[in-house]
Design an enzyme around this catalytic site. Structure first.
Site, PDB file in Angstrom:
ATOM      1  N   HIS A 164       7.207  -0.624  -2.551  1.00  0.00           N
ATOM      2  CA  HIS A 164       7.482  -1.977  -1.906  1.00  0.00           C
ATOM      3  C   HIS A 164       6.063  -2.620  -2.090  1.00  0.00           C
ATOM      4  O   HIS A 164       5.133  -2.056  -1.695  1.00  0.00           O
ATOM      5  CB  HIS A 164       8.302  -2.010  -0.812  1.00  0.00           C
ATOM      6  CG  HIS A 164       7.566  -1.400   0.546  1.00  0.00           C
ATOM      7  ND1 HIS A 164       6.791  -2.094   1.362  1.00  0.00           N
ATOM      8  CD2 HIS A 164       7.751  -0.211   1.096  1.00  0.00           C
ATOM      9  CE1 HIS A 164       6.333  -1.267   2.487  1.00  0.00           C
ATOM     10  NE2 HIS A 164       6.999  -0.224   2.175  1.00  0.00           N
ATOM     11  N   ASP A 166       5.619  -5.334  -0.009  1.00  0.00           N
ATOM     12  CA  ASP A 166       5.406  -6.172   1.227  1.00  0.00           C
ATOM     13  C   ASP A 166       4.611  -5.202   2.392  1.00  0.00           C
ATOM     14  O   ASP A 166       4.617  -4.111   2.130  1.00  0.00           O
ATOM     15  CB  ASP A 166       6.619  -6.777   1.916  1.00  0.00           C
ATOM     16  CG  ASP A 166       7.640  -5.701   2.265  1.00  0.00           C
ATOM     17  OD1 ASP A 166       7.880  -4.640   1.300  1.00  0.00           O
ATOM     18  OD2 ASP A 166       8.349  -5.658   3.336  1.00  0.00           O
ATOM     19  N   ASP A 199       0.659   2.000   3.296  1.00  0.00           N
ATOM     20  CA  ASP A 199       2.097   1.607   3.343  1.00  0.00           C
ATOM     21  C   ASP A 199       2.305   0.152   2.677  1.00  0.00           C
ATOM     22  O   ASP A 199       2.066  -0.639   3.648  1.00  0.00           O
ATOM     23  CB  ASP A 199       2.707   2.045   4.774  1.00  0.00           C
ATOM     24  CG  ASP A 199       4.259   1.536   4.656  1.00  0.00           C
ATOM     25  OD1 ASP A 199       4.927   1.295   3.840  1.00  0.00           O
ATOM     26  OD2 ASP A 199       4.771   1.586   5.992  1.00  0.00           O
ATOM     27  N   GLU A 233      10.833  -4.615   2.304  1.00  0.00           N
ATOM     28  CA  GLU A 233      11.106  -3.320   2.857  1.00  0.00           C
ATOM     29  C   GLU A 233      11.173  -3.319   4.148  1.00  0.00           C
ATOM     30  O   GLU A 233      11.638  -2.974   5.007  1.00  0.00           O
ATOM     31  CB  GLU A 233      10.488  -2.210   2.068  1.00  0.00           C
ATOM     32  CG  GLU A 233      10.927  -0.756   2.312  1.00  0.00           C
ATOM     33  CD  GLU A 233      10.707   0.030   3.636  1.00  0.00           C
ATOM     34  OE1 GLU A 233      10.994   0.739   4.307  1.00  0.00           O
ATOM     35  OE2 GLU A 233       9.407  -0.549   4.411  1.00  0.00           O
ATOM     36  N   GLU A 234       9.812  -3.958   4.666  1.00  0.00           N
ATOM     37  CA  GLU A 234       9.596  -3.868   6.211  1.00  0.00           C
ATOM     38  C   GLU A 234      10.532  -4.985   7.032  1.00  0.00           C
ATOM     39  O   GLU A 234      10.460  -4.842   8.319  1.00  0.00           O
ATOM     40  CB  GLU A 234       8.344  -4.316   6.394  1.00  0.00           C
ATOM     41  CG  GLU A 234       7.084  -3.226   5.616  1.00  0.00           C
ATOM     42  CD  GLU A 234       7.107  -1.923   6.384  1.00  0.00           C
ATOM     43  OE1 GLU A 234       7.985  -1.705   7.399  1.00  0.00           O
ATOM     44  OE2 GLU A 234       6.471  -1.218   5.829  1.00  0.00           O
ATOM     45  N   ASP A 262      10.667   7.549  -4.181  1.00  0.00           N
ATOM     46  CA  ASP A 262      10.284   6.177  -3.201  1.00  0.00           C
ATOM     47  C   ASP A 262       9.275   6.983  -2.188  1.00  0.00           C
ATOM     48  O   ASP A 262       8.969   8.050  -2.330  1.00  0.00           O
ATOM     49  CB  ASP A 262      11.483   5.759  -2.661  1.00  0.00           C
ATOM     50  CG  ASP A 262      11.255   4.451  -2.206  1.00  0.00           C
ATOM     51  OD1 ASP A 262      10.492   3.516  -2.651  1.00  0.00           O
ATOM     52  OD2 ASP A 262      11.618   4.071  -0.915  1.00  0.00           O
ATOM     53  N   HIS A 552       1.641   1.741  10.949  1.00  0.00           N
ATOM     54  CA  HIS A 552       2.183   0.356  11.525  1.00  0.00           C
ATOM     55  C   HIS A 552       1.414  -0.141  12.763  1.00  0.00           C
ATOM     56  O   HIS A 552       1.667  -1.063  13.259  1.00  0.00           O
ATOM     57  CB  HIS A 552       3.563   0.665  11.855  1.00  0.00           C
ATOM     58  CG  HIS A 552       4.421   0.703  10.592  1.00  0.00           C
ATOM     59  ND1 HIS A 552       5.800   0.361  10.796  1.00  0.00           N
ATOM     60  CD2 HIS A 552       4.347   1.122   9.254  1.00  0.00           C
ATOM     61  CE1 HIS A 552       6.389   0.334   9.733  1.00  0.00           C
ATOM     62  NE2 HIS A 552       5.433   0.786   8.744  1.00  0.00           N
TER      63      HIS A 552
HETATM   64 ZN   LIG Z   1       7.001   1.484   3.425  1.00  0.00          ZN
END
Ligand SMILES: [Zn+2]
Ligand SMILES: *[C@@H]1O[C@H](CO)[C@@H](O)[C@H](O)[C@H]1NC(C)=O
Ligand SMILES: *[C@@H]1O[C@H](CO)[C@@H](O)[C@H](O)[C@H]1NC(C)=O
Length: 584
Positions: A164, A166, A199, A233-234, A262, A552
């Site tokens: 992804h 984003d 990520d 995705e987030e 993935d 995160h």
């Molecule tokens: Zn991710």
């Protein structure tokens, strides 16, 4: 990777699970592990029992054979300083474009915050001219990207690699805690810094660099290769992967892909030697936020009833917590397979010696007693298995009352559920309803059973109601489970992971154990279930030494060398898949 798409809790559950698992894996187990290496074999099927049953069977490393020369040549290129620095630069540049996604984004075309993805796309186009001139590229819902690299043999099902674009938004209130600013993309000689460096831009850029490098080397695939990159995705994933899934199913067909890879967990590295555990994800738990609202008449609190809506809600919560979902170890479930690996490879002392024998016996479908005994010891010894084997519930929000002298007309609790592999969101609703109904009767309250029809009408006039509903309008069934036993694609992935780690100059691994994992969070793959029977969530990198902070929060950074390792892995995967011949 996202942990709960709409209302992310601050605490990353998956990381917590990895830490627990890591704690189990890390301890002083290396000597014990060494004893087992001789037992690693391939192709042993489960389902039989007896002393010769192999627990947690392992595939052999798989190296490209037809493409042996090319594979060596690629490794040589990847080991050069020039290649490494060019790759770091490509990742850095991608991190500098803040492709943040927000929970409150309107659909594409109605919200200018999506425009940053146009910048990102232009960056990819500028950075990978050969990829753009050689592959067929399609935009889906403006910002979704599909790269199609046509293979020469149409009988081979394509390989699908997803990622992804984003990232989760940076929290600027603590931005000063970042060693390098969040969107600097700085390379400090070891780390590449910034939100998205792990990520998921590492996965995305590594996929493109792999294709680019193979193109430059003159590789022409037999098996079609497809890359697909979502862009929310987030948040919910609806605009990106949601639309990509429809496009991909239309264009390629149902179950058209031999394998889908993935983002996901990686491996538990041990740079100094010893065993490495790699954990490709083969399933994801389901998700459901339940709202329980108790609605009763208001009034002045000088003449109160015996129970207010808050009191009744409390009674319901107490009942719920007293009746949590029961953990179930199923023979065909991921937790049981992981447990076999724990039994086979975890340090002595952590699990009683009887567990090995029990595990073998438990594989026999006729020996229920062994499975039950095995499960009960396991859940006590390693609590993570209890979590993996049950639907979890957590009362995470509560709200009610407005004034100290007014009866609360409404009280609400939100209960977050992660639904076990073998269960369903319907099971969760039924579980709540069965607990709430008797309390509704007791207090003379009508129960609205998730809008599924009247669940209770009492003979007397109801004094109010209990409304059961889905909060925030988002539920997810547990994912299909990618088979682990007798599955060529699982073996190919495992063998590729092993071959990559064992040829890496970063490690002196004494051995690699690949074991499946069960994701407690969710990825874009929940849109992709129709596309392949072999969905894996795996990012080839170490879970500690290769990531600086947590993904995160502040100080997301990836070790440059780890990024190169991922490219080595993806290159082997593409080459191994290219020469794999399905037997129909
Ligand atoms: Zn991710
Ligand atoms: C496991 O087997 C049961 C029947 O024994 C079946 O209902 C269930 O779907 C299977 N689950 C998985 C994950 O394959
Ligand atoms: C998968 O296929 C089912 C059945 O055809 C369909 O209802 C569903 O919408 C598809 N899922 C996605 C995400 O496209």
């Amino acid at each position: 990777m996202t942990y709960s798409s709409r209302y992310p809790p601050p605490f990353p559950l998956l990381c917590a699970a990895l830490l627990i698992l890591g704690g189990w894996i890390q301890s002083d187990m290396i000597l014990n592990i060494l004893k087992h290496i001789g037992q690693i074999t391939t192709g042993v099927s489960l389902g039989t029992s007896g002393p010769d049953v192999i627990l947690c069977p392992q595939a052999d490393p798989i190296i490209p054979i037809l493409h042996a020369e090319l594979s060596k040549q690629m490794d040589l290129i990847y080991s050069s300083q020039a290649f490494k620095h060019a790759s770091y630069k490509l990742l850095s540049g991608s991190v500098r474009i803040p492709t943040e996604s927000y929970d409150d984004l309107l659909p594409v075309g109605q919200d200018e915050r999506w425009n940053i993805f146009t910048t990102f796309r232009a960056y990819l186009q500028d950075s990978f001219p050969l990829v753009y001139s050689s592959l067929e590229i399609t935009s889906v819902n403006t910002h979704g990207l599909v790269f199609h690299w046509q293979g020469s043999d149409g009988s081979l099902k394509p390989l699908l690699l997803t990622a992804h674009q984003d990232v989760i938004p940076v929290d600027w209130s603590n931005a000063d805690q970042w060693v390098h600013p969040p969107y600097s993309g700085d390379y400090d000689g070891t780390w590449i810094w910034g939100r998205g460096s792990v990520d998921d831009k590492a996965d995305l850029i590594a996929r493109l660099i792999t294709v680019d490098s193979l193109l430059k080397a003159g590789f022409q695939p037999r098996r079609t290769l497809v890359l697909a990159f979502g862009f929310d995705e987030e948040a919910s994933g609806v605009e990106g992967a949601g639309k990509l899934a429809v496009y991909l199913e239309e264009k390629y067909g149902r179950n058209a892909f031999a394998m889908l890879l993935d983002e996901g967990e990686g491996y538990n590295e041990n740079v100094k030697g010893g065993m490495i555990f790699a954990l490709p994800g083969v399933s994801e738990k389901g998700y459901l936020d339940a709202s329980i609202q108790v609605v009763t008449p208001g009034g002045h609190s000088s003449v109160p009833p015996h129970h207010t809506s808050i009191g009744i809600l409390s009674e319901i919560i107490v009942a719920l917590e007293a009746t949590s979902h029961i953990p179930r170890l199923t023979r065909n479930g991921t937790a049981f397979y992981v447990a076999q690996c724990a039994v086979e490879y975890s340090p002595q002392g952590r699990l009683p010696p009887i567990m090995k024998d029990l595990a073998r016996r438990a594989m026999n479908p006729d020996d229920e007693a062994a499975l039950e005994k095995f499960a009960s010891i396991l859940f006590k010894a390693i609590p993570l298995f209890d979590v993996l084997s049950r639907t979890t519930q957590a009362v995470d929000m509560i709200n009610g009352g407005v004034k100290s002298n007014a009866l609360p007309e409404r009280a609400e609790a939100i209960i977050n559920h992660r639904v076990a592999e073998y269960s369903s969101t319907t099971d969760v609703k039924n579980h709540i309803r069965d607990l709430v109904l008797p309390l509704g009767i007791k207090h003379n309250l009508f129960v609205d059973d998730f809008g599924r029809g009247d669940s209770m009408r009492s003979d007397v006039q109801e004094l109010g109601k209990i409304i059961l509903s889905i909060a925030f309008g988002h539920t997810l069934e547990p994912s299909p489970v990618t088979p682990v036993t007798n599955n060529d694609m699982y073996n190919l992935l495992s063998g590729t992971i092993k071959a990559t780690l064992q040829t890496s100059s970063r490690y002196q691994a004494d051995g690699v154990v690949v074991m499946p994992s069960l994701g407690l969070g969710n990825t874009d793959t929940h849109f992709y279930w129709n596309l392949s029977n072999n969905i894996f969530r795996y990012s080839h990198r170490g879970d500690r030494d290769d990531i600086y902070g947590d993904i995160h929060t502040v100080n997301e950074a990836i070790r440059g060398e780890a990024f190169i390792e991922e490219i080595r892995f993806l290159t082997r995967l593409v080459l191994n898949m290219d020469e794999f011949q399905e037997t129909e």
